[in-house]
Structures are given as C-alpha cells and as structure tokens.
Design a protein around this motif. Structure first.
Motif, short mmCIF file in Angstrom:
data_model
loop_
_atom_site.label_atom_id
_atom_site.label_comp_id
_atom_site.label_asym_id
_atom_site.label_seq_id
_atom_site.Cartn_x
_atom_site.Cartn_y
_atom_site.Cartn_z
N MET A 1 -4.75 -2.50 8.85
CA MET A 1 -4.62 -2.11 7.44
C MET A 1 -3.86 -0.80 7.29
O MET A 1 -4.22 0.21 7.87
CB MET A 1 -6.02 -1.96 6.85
CG MET A 1 -6.24 -2.97 5.77
SD MET A 1 -7.98 -3.11 5.44
CE MET A 1 -8.39 -4.40 6.59
N PRO A 4 -3.75 2.36 2.03
CA PRO A 4 -4.38 1.59 0.98
C PRO A 4 -3.65 1.85 -0.35
O PRO A 4 -3.41 3.00 -0.69
CB PRO A 4 -5.80 2.15 0.93
CG PRO A 4 -5.78 3.39 1.74
CD PRO A 4 -4.50 3.54 2.42
N VAL A 374 -9.19 -0.84 1.53
CA VAL A 374 -10.39 -0.52 2.30
C VAL A 374 -11.51 -1.50 2.08
O VAL A 374 -12.28 -1.80 2.97
CB VAL A 374 -10.95 0.87 1.94
CG1 VAL A 374 -11.03 1.70 3.19
CG2 VAL A 374 -10.14 1.52 0.87
N GLY A 376 -11.59 -4.60 1.76
CA GLY A 376 -11.52 -5.86 2.47
C GLY A 376 -12.39 -5.86 3.72
O GLY A 376 -12.74 -6.88 4.24
N LYS A 377 -12.74 -4.66 4.17
CA LYS A 377 -13.44 -4.57 5.43
C LYS A 377 -14.90 -4.96 5.34
O LYS A 377 -15.52 -5.19 6.35
CB LYS A 377 -13.36 -3.12 5.92
CG LYS A 377 -11.95 -2.71 6.13
CD LYS A 377 -11.89 -1.29 6.63
CE LYS A 377 -12.66 -0.40 5.71
NZ LYS A 377 -12.57 0.98 6.09
#
Ligand SMILES: Nc1ncnc2c1ncn2[C@@H]1O[C@H](COP(=O)(O)OP(=O)(O)OP(=O)(O)O)[C@@H](O)[C@H]1O
Ligand SMILES: [Mg+2]
Lengths: 379, 509
Positions: A1, A4, A374, A376-377
């Motif tokens: 990632m 962001p 962030v 998505g984690k």
C-alpha cells in the motif's frame, strides 16, 4: 500500500481534479505556444471557436468524438476485467476488412439501413476475433496480453496493407484503397440535428454512428454494473484469486471480455469508413486506438466519463486542425504536443495534484476527508 | 507514574455518520508497554492512525513528551520519534533489507555512502535489541516474522522512541510471536515506549504493563495489567459477560459427508505440501485441524474446495467423487452443498473494492434468486444483504458501503454470513476468527456449533489452539503435510503442542 489518498467529496473527485489537470495541461501548452512566438490566448480562442464556434466545427468535433467513444469503451471494458488492451488500434483496423466485404457486396443492392446492421455485425465479429487470439494466448498460455496485442497491431497493419494494395484495390486504381462505395453503404449525416439549433453547416462527416456510439456507451454501463457477466468481469479485474474462489472460469472471462472489447474497437471503423470516406483506405484508424486509452483513463472507465473525454479529444482534434490552419507557426505536430500534454496531465499524472487538494480539504474541514488506503487492512 | 511519552486529550474523529473516536483521553507512560484492546470497529486503528499522522482528528490535542504536537503527516510523527509497524507490511519486496531500511531516509546524495552508513548503524541496532536479520537478504525471501523485524528496524533507524504495533501477531507463528515479545521487552528495557494493539488477551496479560479498553469509539477503561483478568477485559470490551469458551453438547455424528483418501497436493513451486492424507467428516460433527501455519493446511483447504489441483488421491462429497485432477470448479462444489470460508478474506473471500452487497453474493451470483435473466436483480441482492447484516450484526449496517471500509471482524462476518446462510451440507472454514474480537469470536463459534447441531459437517482449520480445542469434536494435528495424530477435545494444550512440533507421542495417547 503506497501513499494513502484521501477520499474527497465526489464533486471534487470527478469534477475539480480533472478540471485542474486540464487547466495545467493547457497552461503548459500555452507556454509552448508562446515559445514559437504566437499569442496563447488567441490560440486558445481559435481552438475553442474552431471546435464549438460554428455548426460545422461542432459536427466535426462530434464526428471525432464518435471514434473515440468506441475506442475508449473498448479499452474500458477490458480494463474492468483487469486486462490492458493495447490492441484497439489493430482490432479497429482489421474490422475495416469486415466492413469492406459487406459494403462491397451489398452496396448496390441493399439500402443503407440494411447494409448498416450487417456492417455492424461484421465489424464487431472481425474485431472480436482479432482480440480472441491474444485473449486465448493470455488465458491458456500466459503470454502477456500487452505484448501480444501490440504485436497484433503490427500484424493487422501488414495484412491490411497487403489487401489494400492487392486484392481489395480496383485494378485500374493507383490509390491503396477499395473502390468507393455506392449509396447503399453511405450512412446518413446527422448535421440536421445541429441545424435544428440554428447553426449552419457546410459539409461535415457527423453521421448516425454517433447515435450507435451513445447506445453502446449505455449498453457498456448496463453490462459492467448490471449484468452477471459484468459482475464476473469486475471480480476478476479486482482479484483473480477471488474470481477463482467464486467459480468464475479464468479462460472464459478473459476471452469474453477481450472479445467484447474487440467488438467495440471494431465498430469504431464504421464511423470513418461508412460515415465519411466511403471506402476502406490505408491507415484509416490513424492512432484513434491509442487515443482510446487516454479517453478511457480520463473518463475513469465510466461510460459517461468516456463520452465527455471523447468530446474533449474531439475538440482537440477539430480545434487543433483549425489552429494549424490559422496560425502558420503552429504546425500539426504542435497540436500533437498539446494532445500529448492533455494525456500526460489528465491520464498519466492523474494523481499529481491529489495530495495537495486533499491537504487543502483537510485544513478546511478535516471531517470531509477519510482515507482510502489504510482502512483496507482491517487492522 | 513516570513522565508521559504521549498524551491524547479529547480526540474526536468521524467518518461520515460513523463516530470512530469520541472524546478519547489517553496517557502512555514512557518506558512501558501499553496494550489497547477493543471490539472490531471500536476505533483502535483509527486512534493510532491519528497519532501517526495518517488521519487528522476533528478535534483534540496530542502531546508528545509533554509538548503539544501538530501531526499532519507520518513525516511529522517520525520527526517526533513515533514509529509504526502496520499489520500489512509496507516493504518493497524485491529490495534488500538494507535498501528497505534506508528508503526515504537516504542521508546522502550518493546511495553508496548512505548504504555504508546505514550498515554500521544497523549493526548497532541489531546488537542492542537482538533484532538479527541479514542486511543483504531480499525481503520476499524472508518469512513474515523476519519481515516484521525489518519494519521494526526501519522505525528504530528513523529514531523512533515510541513504537506502535497494530495487531502484530496476527500473521506470526507462536514461535515468531514469542521472539517478537522478547524484542519488545528489550526495547522497553532500553527506555522505549511500545503501544500494542491486539485481539489476543493472553498476549496483553503476558507482556503489557498497562492496558486500555475501547468500545464503540470511546475509551472505557485503563487498567494496570497486573490488577486485571482476561474475563474482566473481555467484559469491558463487549459490555457484557463473554463466554470465552462456548458451551456445546455431545456431537451426534451421522453418515460420512466428506471423505478424503490418500490426498497429495503440491504448491506452485512443486513442493509436496499435503502428503498422503486420509480422514472423514461426518454429519453433525466439527473436525478441527491444528498445526503451525505452513504445514499444508492451506493447500489442503484449497484442494478440497476446488481451488487447487491435487496430485493424487480422492475426495468424495456425499458419496460422490469430486474431480480433483481437472481442478474441480468451486462453483459446482457449491451447488453440491460444499461451502468454503477461505483463510485469506482480503484477497480470496472478498473483493474489497466492491460494495458490501456485491460481496454478499460472491460465488452465489449464479443463483436465480439474485438474477433476472442475464441481469443482476439489484433489489433482491440488497434486501438479501440487509437480512444478513441484521442477522449477523454486521456494522455499520449499510449494504452500499465499500467493503474495505468495514473493520476486520465485520469483514469476516460478511463472508461467514454468505456461506452459512446458503445452508450448505459441508462447511469448511479456514482461520474463522483471525483478527476478530472476543465478542465476535463467541458469535462465530456459536454459529458454527449451531451448524453442527443441525447435522452439518464442519471442518475448521486454525492456528489458534484455543479455538481448535473449544470447537472441535475431533482434533487432527497436521505437521509437514501429514496428519500426525488424532485426539479428542479433552486433549491438553501441551500434548497438542508436542504433536504440532512434530514430536511423535503415540505411546502417550
Ligand atoms: N476510511 C473510513 N471510512 C469510513 N469508515 C471508516 C474508515 N475507517 C474506519 N472506519 C470505521 O470506523 C470505525 C473504527 O474503525 P477502526 O479500523 O479504527 O476499528 P478497529 O478498532 O481497528 O477494528 P479492528 O479490530 O476490526 O481492526 C469502524 O466502524 C470502521 O468501519
Ligand atoms: Mg484495526
């Protein structure tokens, strides 16, 4: 990632950012115009007036836009399935062959409204088949679709050159093109629509394919967001592993998506061939396939965005031609530079200004900004 | 109490209608290990993201070392000596350890000199904290435990005095987790401050000095770890008593639903991961497969569910064989009543970019209930998703929300709701509660046991021994691709642990 990105309000995301990108492209282009010793403001006026000022200009702009809607949709359909179809150019070019066969066979016996549907089918089928081979190679042999579609552009070009200087060329002719079609393969113009609004039109190639393009844009929307097939394509496009888990056959979905993409690319050929030149000539696609990539990116892979982006590029084509004519210091190559700048800022550098705009929004109202990456984690 | 390393005062943060943090006050003492626990979606990650400059608080104040601090970006946080180790590592896979560590912190225009300097600095850090890694190893060739160590080194190299770890043990084997804790203790001894977010209350008890509990965006309690218990923490988190071990009656095993015979599976590199395994699952029982991650459990699940080809052997479902050689179509297996909750919900079980309702039909999108001819029946899909949201208490309850915006535990519930509500005859579940809070664990366990009691066959694979022991009617232990033992639910942790480590223990059984 990576970094962001902020989630901006929709109007900023879809309106403000493209607008800023475009403005920057035009400002940089303005400097280029300044460099060759012309007045950039006058150039801008000529460009916009050339594209939208008179009825004829509008008709030309929409004629070019028609071409780009097809190629943009073609690129977008493949992209939703995670495939980068760079072969739009070749698929459109070879589709000219299908159109030629239909038109040359029926143009003296059938009226246009019968030839047209046949030609649509022929163009779509030939375009789809040309995309089928790279799709099959990707699905079954793992040959990368970017490479194979590029190679197929060259193969298509070679075949068309061979046919247009050989079998398809009338014996007596010197030009590398088919004979001119008869009235049965000439599509009606749409200029009357623009004339309805009181504008005058000399002669312009805007024709019924424009309506076909709009219908296709709607059908693509329906396909991607409202059908089971579109759902499967998007699933595969986001996550091939999730698609496998969901029982979606990789081979089938890649081949289907690429054939639809190829069919849309193929239909692009109808516009110049049946709507304008009334023959199939060498290099009639002339880069529209590649413009389609920029149009699809700029339109965010959404049909509405693609139609708008296609009109923008149509404007650049038409207004640019006008500009080259009015300002001798600005050559056709300069126009290509301007188009390149738009592609650069609106396509490749899409995200360049995003962090700054995000920061700006954050400082005005921290509430409006959430974060994309962030969360998505699930951490 | 020692001087505070960090003070958070009146922090608020909303995402649209969701109030992720409300009026949070928190003080973390220098040189301590401070735990943060709370339900999924309680706002733990959000709070830490604010501290690390990923998000901006709507209101509130942050003080670092007693001084008010303005943290707008992660760079500001780093400059204040705050480092963060994310659950999903942010490393460049094909760079070496050293290259990753200096990335973004190159001290010199010439890379060569930066690297030389970094190397000696790195050696010092490794000595000081017992963080050994080969500086020239390539990241993608390292096991996760070591990759995580690189993340920690990265933070220390940038001068971190305060280290935040968000669910660091979710991906680690027990041995790796132990090593991580030794490192954290070492850091503490050197005077660093550590903030640890975890769902595993045992870890909190084992390593932290103080622990704070969050619930629905608020900070509900802070306790000295010595003076609290797992039960109290669980209750504070959820707001009611939580069964850490769900009650269940005797299994009434019926006919064989799924039979696996001499199954052998290789991974993509051709290494044999499942080696000649045979077992049955009967209707009305839960079979648990225990084992340290990486001993073939993942490949076993994938082969049975049709995602991965098997090399040899057979699997029968309700007495009829499953085609293993042509890699059976997972869709066809679903039609035959085999549902699968995959281990990796982020990449396999869900499409994070989809809306919640789109994910609630993944794999069942062929079902005529969700279709109108070739079209999706959007109304039916959404109302179906709403039902599941209600039944499984998925929060926030909005079927149009992007799945990535749900917290980990709620994402897991989306997958479970989808698979269980199809009423399959056989359910195979990989890591049912990874990253899930205690309240949701209780809920998920209850559901799985209810499935069993309805006469379904359930296969559970988990690296959590507690989970295996509390759910299973029979426990199979996998080691190096083989089943090395079968035990009843009364097996002790020590006994299973030895089997998992590959120590033969037949005599003792
Ligand atoms: N970018 C975002 N946009 C919208 N909502 C969000 C966003 N990030 C978090 N949320 C919401 O904020 C709340 C708090 O989320 P957060 O990730 O902080 O929870 P958490 O305590 O870390 O949970 P978990 O234990 O599952 O990781 C949740 O309801 C979540 O859905
Ligand atoms: Mg979290």
């Amino acid at each position: 990632m990576s970094t962001p990105y902020a989630k901006l309000p929709a109007w900023a995301d879809y309106g403000l950012i493209p607008l800023i990108n475009l403005s920057v492209a035009f400002i940089v282009a303005g400097f280029v115009v300044l460099l060759v010793g012309e007045n950039p403001f006058r150039a801008a006026v000529i460009l916009v007036e050339g594209a939208f000022g008179k009825g004829t200009g509008i008709a030309f702009t929409l004629f070019y836009a028609t071409t780009f809607i097809f190629t943009g949709l073609s690129v977008a359909v493949a992209a939703h399935c995670g495939l980068f179809n760079i072969g739009t150019e070749g698929q459109a070019y070879i589709a000219g062959l299908g159109i030629a066969i239909v038109c040359l066979s029926f143009d003296s016996v059938l009226p246009w409204w019968l030839t047209f549907p046949l030609a649509i089918v022929a163009a779509a089928v030939v375009g789809a088949l040309w995309a089928l081979i790279p799709a099959y190679l990707q699905a079954r042999r793992g040959s990368h679709i970017v490479i194979t579609t590029i190679m197929f552009n060259f193969i298509a070009a070679s075949i068309m050159v061979y046919l247009l200087v050989g079998p398809l060329k009338p014996a007596a002719s010197q030009a590398p093109q088919t004979r001119n079609f008869f009235a049965g393969a000439e599509l009606p113009k749409l200029n009357w629509i623009i004339e309805l609004f009181g504008a005058k039109i000399r002669s312009a190639p805007l024709n019924v394919t424009f309506l076909l393009a709009l219908v296709m844009a709607f059908l693509v929307w329906l396909l991607i967001w409202r059908t089971k097939l579109g759902y499967e394509m998007r699933t595969y496009g986001h996550s091939p592993k999730a698609a496998r888990y969901a029982g979606i056959s990789e081979t089938r979905i890649i081949i289907t998506a690429m054939m639809i993409s190829g069919a849309l690319a193929g239909m692009m050929a109808l516009n110049p061939v049946m709507g304008d030149q009334h023959n199939v000539a060498i290099d009639f696609v002339s880069g529209a396939g590649f413009v389609g990539i920029a149009v699809a990116l700029m339109g965010r892979l959404h049909p509405v965005g693609i139609v708008l982006a296609a009109i923008l590029f149509g404007m650049l084509y038409q207004g640019g031609a006008e500009l080259a004519f009015e300002m001798p210091a600005i050559s056709r190559d300069m126009i290509v530079i301007i188009q390149g700048l738009v592609i650069l800022f609106a396509g490749a550098l899409e995200h360049m200004f995003r962090p700054y705009i995000q920061a700006l929004f954050a400082s005005f109202s921290p509430r409006s900004v959430g974060m994309e990456a962030v969360k998505g984690k699930g951490a | 109490m020692a001087q505070a390393a960090i003070e958070l005062i009146g922090i608020n943060k909303s995402f649209g209608a969701v109030r992720a943090n409300r009026d949070i006050n928190l003080e973390i003492a220098r040189g301590t290990i401070h735990g943060i626990v709370g339900e999924n979606g309680a706002g733990k990650s959000t709070l830490m993201s604010i501290l690390y400059g990923f998000y901006q608080a709507d209101s509130g104040e942050i003080r670092v070392g007693g001084k008010p601090a303005s943290i707008k970006t992660p760079n500001d946080a780093i400059a204040l000596g705050i480092g963060m180790v994310h659950q999903h590592f942010m490393l460049v896979d094909n760079f070496s350890v050293l290259e990753n560590i200096i990335l973004g912190a190159e001290s010199d225009a010439l890379l060569k000199r930066s690297i030389a300097k970094a190397r000696s600095e790195l050696e010092r850090l490794e000595r000081e904290y017992g963080l050994e890694v080969d500086p020239d190893a390539i990241i993608e060739e390292l096991p996760v435990g070591l990759q995580q160590r690189v993340e920690i080194l990265k933070a220390l190299y940038r001068g971190a005095e305060i280290l935040i770890l968000d669910e660091p043990t979710g991906v680690l084997t027990p041995a790796e987790a132990d090593h991580l804790f030794r490192i954290l203790k070492q850091l503490k001894e050197q005077g660093k401050t550590v903030v640890l977010i975890t769902h595993k209350l045992r870890e909190i008890m084992a390593i932290t000095d103080t622990v704070s509990v969050m619930r629905q965006g608020t900070m509900v309690a802070t306790r000295e770890t010595k003076k609290t218990t797992v039960e109290e923490l669980a209750e504070l988190m959820v707001g009611r008593r939580v069964l850490l071990r769900v009650e269940k009656g005797e299994a009434e095993a019926g006919a064989v639903k799924l039979a696996v015979k001499n199954l052998t599976v290789k991974d993509s590199r051709g290494v044999t991961m499942v080696d000649d395994i045979s077992f049955d699952i009967r209707a009305g029982e839960i079979v648990g497969i225990a084992g340290v991650a990486g001993n073939g459990q993942s490949e076993l699940l994938e082969a049975i569910s049709g995602i991965r080809r098997a090399v040899s052997g057979s699997v029968t479902l309700d007495g009829k064989p499953i085609d293993l050689t042509g890699a059976a179509d997972p869709g066809e297996l679903r039609d035959r009543g085999l549902a699968h909750v995959p281990e990796d919900r982020h990449h396999v079980g869900l499409v994070l970019a989809f809306e919640e309702n789109e994910n609630s039909i993944l794999g069942y999108h062929d079902d005529p209930r969700y279709l109108k001819g070739p079209f999706l029946n959007v109304d039916a899909i959404i109302s179906d998703a709403k039902d599941k949201i209600e039944k499984y208490d998925i929060r926030p309850g909005n079927p149009r929300l992007k799945t990535a915006n749900f917290s980990g535990g709620n994402q897991q519930k989306i997958v479970l709701a989808r698979e269980i509500e199809q009423d399959p005859g056989v359910l195979i579940v990989g890591q049912p509660t990874r990253g899930v809070d205690v309240g949701a664990i209780e809920f998920i366990h209850k559901r799985l046991i209810a499935m069993r009691d309805q006469g379904k066959a359930v296969l559970v694979v988990s690296v959590e021994l507690d989970e295996i022991r509390s759910l299973s009617d029979r426990i199979l232990v996998m080691f190096a691709g083989r089943i090395v033992g079968e035990r009843g639910p009364e097996a002790t942790e020590g006994e299973l642990g030895l089997l998992m480590a590959g120590v033969e223990q037949e005599a003792a059984a």
